[in-house]
Write a protein that holds these residues in place. Sequence first.
Motif, PDB file in Angstrom:
ATOM      1  N   VAL A  16       1.095  -1.232  -0.137  1.00 39.65           N
ATOM      2  CA  VAL A  16      -0.041   0.200   0.121  1.00 39.65           C
ATOM      3  C   VAL A  16       0.888   1.634   0.114  1.00 39.65           C
ATOM      4  O   VAL A  16       0.861   1.994  -1.214  1.00 39.65           O
ATOM      5  CB  VAL A  16      -0.629   0.162   0.804  1.00 39.65           C
ATOM      6  N   ARG A  17       2.328   1.357   0.876  1.00 39.56           N
ATOM      7  CA  ARG A  17       2.885   2.246   0.559  1.00 39.56           C
ATOM      8  C   ARG A  17       3.534   2.928  -0.448  1.00 39.56           C
ATOM      9  O   ARG A  17       3.572   3.994  -0.931  1.00 39.56           O
ATOM     10  CB  ARG A  17       3.654   2.219   1.141  1.00 39.56           C
ATOM     11  N   ILE A  18       4.068   1.566  -1.092  1.00 39.40           N
ATOM     12  CA  ILE A  18       4.413   1.911  -2.469  1.00 39.40           C
ATOM     13  C   ILE A  18       3.952   2.328  -3.436  1.00 39.40           C
ATOM     14  O   ILE A  18       4.459   3.053  -4.520  1.00 39.40           O
ATOM     15  CB  ILE A  18       5.174   0.548  -2.818  1.00 39.40           C
ATOM     16  N   GLU A  19       2.410   2.061  -3.623  1.00 37.91           N
ATOM     17  CA  GLU A  19       1.391   1.979  -4.145  1.00 37.91           C
ATOM     18  C   GLU A  19       1.197   3.335  -4.499  1.00 37.91           C
ATOM     19  O   GLU A  19       0.591   3.804  -5.362  1.00 37.91           O
ATOM     20  CB  GLU A  19       0.099   0.905  -4.608  1.00 37.91           C
ATOM     21  N   THR A  20       0.680   3.671  -3.146  1.00 34.47           N
ATOM     22  CA  THR A  20       0.820   5.001  -2.660  1.00 34.47           C
ATOM     23  C   THR A  20       1.299   6.397  -2.473  1.00 34.47           C
ATOM     24  O   THR A  20       1.042   7.471  -3.016  1.00 34.47           O
ATOM     25  CB  THR A  20      -0.489   5.276  -1.080  1.00 34.47           C
ATOM     26  N   ARG A  21       3.068   6.024  -2.922  1.00 36.12           N
ATOM     27  CA  ARG A  21       3.897   6.724  -2.490  1.00 36.12           C
ATOM     28  C   ARG A  21       3.963   7.695  -3.533  1.00 36.12           C
ATOM     29  O   ARG A  21       4.041   9.513  -3.054  1.00 36.12           O
ATOM     30  CB  ARG A  21       5.316   5.913  -2.484  1.00 36.12           C
ATOM     31  N   PRO A  22       3.643   8.037  -4.674  1.00 33.13           N
ATOM     32  CA  PRO A  22       3.055   8.578  -5.679  1.00 33.13           C
ATOM     33  C   PRO A  22       2.701  10.367  -5.343  1.00 33.13           C
ATOM     34  O   PRO A  22       3.024  11.306  -5.038  1.00 33.13           O
ATOM     35  CB  PRO A  22       2.872   8.888  -7.413  1.00 33.13           C
ATOM     36  N   THR A  23       1.026   9.591  -5.069  1.00 35.64           N
ATOM     37  CA  THR A  23       0.594  10.665  -4.412  1.00 35.64           C
ATOM     38  C   THR A  23       0.608  11.386  -3.364  1.00 35.64           C
ATOM     39  O   THR A  23       0.536  12.303  -3.004  1.00 35.64           O
ATOM     40  CB  THR A  23      -0.407  10.176  -4.430  1.00 35.64           C
ATOM     41  N   HIS A  24       1.332  10.484  -2.076  1.00 31.77           N
ATOM     42  CA  HIS A  24       1.881  11.248  -1.073  1.00 31.77           C
ATOM     43  C   HIS A  24       2.954  11.698  -0.687  1.00 31.77           C
ATOM     44  O   HIS A  24       2.483  12.972  -0.780  1.00 31.77           O
ATOM     45  CB  HIS A  24       2.206   9.921  -0.259  1.00 31.77           C
ATOM     46  N   LEU A  25       3.459  11.514  -2.117  1.00 32.57           N
ATOM     47  CA  LEU A  25       4.836  12.364  -1.882  1.00 32.57           C
ATOM     48  C   LEU A  25       4.231  13.983  -2.426  1.00 32.57           C
ATOM     49  O   LEU A  25       4.768  15.199  -2.491  1.00 32.57           O
ATOM     50  CB  LEU A  25       6.421  11.816  -2.809  1.00 32.57           C
ATOM     51  N   ALA A  26       3.233  14.080  -3.918  1.00 29.76           N
ATOM     52  CA  ALA A  26       2.383  15.542  -4.257  1.00 29.76           C
ATOM     53  C   ALA A  26       1.768  16.105  -3.200  1.00 29.76           C
ATOM     54  O   ALA A  26       1.930  16.887  -2.814  1.00 29.76           O
ATOM     55  CB  ALA A  26       1.986  14.422  -5.319  1.00 29.76           C
ATOM     56  N   TYR A  27       1.275  15.260  -2.516  1.00 31.85           N
ATOM     57  CA  TYR A  27       0.245  15.798  -1.203  1.00 31.85           C
ATOM     58  C   TYR A  27       1.589  16.430  -0.395  1.00 31.85           C
ATOM     59  O   TYR A  27       1.673  17.929   0.228  1.00 31.85           O
ATOM     60  CB  TYR A  27       0.122  15.324  -0.244  1.00 31.85           C
ATOM     61  N   LEU A  28       3.104  16.045   0.086  1.00 36.16           N
ATOM     62  CA  LEU A  28       4.122  16.415   1.127  1.00 36.16           C
ATOM     63  C   LEU A  28       4.566  17.853   0.132  1.00 36.16           C
ATOM     64  O   LEU A  28       4.662  19.331   0.517  1.00 36.16           O
ATOM     65  CB  LEU A  28       4.415  16.364   0.892  1.00 36.16           C
ATOM     66  N   ASP A  29       4.882  17.923  -1.784  1.00 40.46           N
ATOM     67  CA  ASP A  29       5.360  18.809  -2.112  1.00 40.46           C
ATOM     68  C   ASP A  29       3.800  19.930  -2.079  1.00 40.46           C
ATOM     69  O   ASP A  29       4.291  21.372  -1.566  1.00 40.46           O
ATOM     70  CB  ASP A  29       4.830  18.836  -3.668  1.00 40.46           C
ATOM     71  N   LYS A  30       2.956  19.746  -1.686  1.00 37.22           N
ATOM     72  CA  LYS A  30       2.042  20.630  -2.075  1.00 37.22           C
ATOM     73  C   LYS A  30       1.737  21.134  -0.319  1.00 37.22           C
ATOM     74  O   LYS A  30       2.146  22.910  -0.284  1.00 37.22           O
ATOM     75  CB  LYS A  30       0.357  20.385  -2.284  1.00 37.22           C
ATOM     76  N   LEU A  31       1.552  20.574   0.568  1.00 37.43           N
ATOM     77  CA  LEU A  31       2.600  21.395   2.288  1.00 37.43           C
ATOM     78  C   LEU A  31       3.399  22.347   2.035  1.00 37.43           C
ATOM     79  O   LEU A  31       2.764  23.571   2.805  1.00 37.43           O
ATOM     80  CB  LEU A  31       2.248  20.411   3.255  1.00 37.43           C
ATOM     81  N   ASN A  32       4.140  22.080   1.101  1.00 31.10           N
ATOM     82  CA  ASN A  32       5.944  22.308   1.755  1.00 31.10           C
ATOM     83  C   ASN A  32       5.340  23.561   0.686  1.00 31.10           C
ATOM     84  O   ASN A  32       5.653  24.898   1.369  1.00 31.10           O
ATOM     85  CB  ASN A  32       6.699  21.665   0.990  1.00 31.10           C
ATOM     86  N   ALA A  33       4.883  24.030  -0.392  1.00 31.58           N
ATOM     87  CA  ALA A  33       4.644  24.693  -1.053  1.00 31.58           C
ATOM     88  C   ALA A  33       4.195  25.793  -0.549  1.00 31.58           C
ATOM     89  O   ALA A  33       3.631  27.223  -0.073  1.00 31.58           O
ATOM     90  CB  ALA A  33       3.856  24.687  -2.428  1.00 31.58           C
ATOM     91  N   GLU A  34       2.702  25.584   0.681  1.00 27.88           N
ATOM     92  CA  GLU A  34       1.908  26.706   1.094  1.00 27.88           C
ATOM     93  C   GLU A  34       2.752  26.481   2.511  1.00 27.88           C
ATOM     94  O   GLU A  34       1.769  27.466   3.596  1.00 27.88           O
ATOM     95  CB  GLU A  34       0.242  25.655   1.573  1.00 27.88           C
ATOM     96  N   GLY A  35       3.813  26.265   2.931  1.00 22.67           N
ATOM     97  CA  GLY A  35       4.610  26.234   3.900  1.00 22.67           C
ATOM     98  C   GLY A  35       4.120  26.157   5.686  1.00 22.67           C
ATOM     99  O   GLY A  35       4.175  26.219   6.398  1.00 22.67           O
ATOM    100  N   LYS A  36       3.520  24.230   5.252  1.00 24.46           N
ATOM    101  CA  LYS A  36       2.815  23.553   6.041  1.00 24.46           C
ATOM    102  C   LYS A  36       3.413  22.543   6.795  1.00 24.46           C
ATOM    103  O   LYS A  36       3.834  22.040   7.603  1.00 24.46           O
ATOM    104  CB  LYS A  36       1.370  23.225   5.589  1.00 24.46           C
ATOM    105  N   LEU A  37       4.611  22.555   5.700  1.00 25.74           N
ATOM    106  CA  LEU A  37       5.480  21.104   6.244  1.00 25.74           C
ATOM    107  C   LEU A  37       7.614  21.681   6.054  1.00 25.74           C
ATOM    108  O   LEU A  37       7.743  22.681   5.424  1.00 25.74           O
ATOM    109  CB  LEU A  37       5.755  20.113   4.724  1.00 25.74           C
ATOM    110  N   SER A  38       7.730  20.751   7.520  1.00 24.71           N
ATOM    111  CA  SER A  38       8.694  21.340   8.265  1.00 24.71           C
ATOM    112  C   SER A  38       9.594  20.581   7.498  1.00 24.71           C
ATOM    113  O   SER A  38      11.341  20.707   7.275  1.00 24.71           O
ATOM    114  CB  SER A  38       8.728  21.412   9.646  1.00 24.71           C
ATOM    115  N   MET A  39       9.615  18.870   7.815  1.00 23.31           N
ATOM    116  CA  MET A  39      10.288  17.515   6.834  1.00 23.31           C
ATOM    117  C   MET A  39       9.649  16.729   7.387  1.00 23.31           C
ATOM    118  O   MET A  39       8.661  16.460   7.908  1.00 23.31           O
ATOM    119  CB  MET A  39      11.217  17.331   8.072  1.00 23.31           C
ATOM    120  N   ALA A  40       9.935  16.255   6.440  1.00 24.59           N
ATOM    121  CA  ALA A  40       8.936  13.761   6.429  1.00 24.59           C
ATOM    122  C   ALA A  40       9.951  12.963   6.391  1.00 24.59           C
ATOM    123  O   ALA A  40      11.268  13.070   5.477  1.00 24.59           O
ATOM    124  CB  ALA A  40       8.006  14.488   5.455  1.00 24.59           C
TER     125      ALA A  40
END
Length: 97
Positions: A16-40
């Motif tokens: 499940v982790r492997i299959e979902t990883r691309p959308t998870h990374l895109a979500y983290l990229d979005k949070l980062n662009a919004e200034g909401k992500l510090s690290m992951a």
Amino acid sequence: MLFALLCKDKPGHLNVRIETRPTHLAYLDKLNAEGKLSMAGPFLDDEGKACGSLVLVKAETAQEAKALADADPYAMAGLFESVDIKPFNWVFNKPEA
């Protein structure tokens, strides 16, 4: 305020982790662009395989941090056995904003 999202994967759900990883990374990229992500990054088991996640998010409240955690594609795919949300005070080696 910073919140640590401590996510533990369900046993036997690496696929499940492997299959979902691309959308998870895109979500983290979005949070980062919004200034909401510090690290992951993932926690690793004894074999070096991902078995959970540590995500530091910036949020006004614990409820906002929970909403960010709930919207993660990993959470939506049912990967996590548990997600603990803790207020976090980054003291040492904090990158300059």
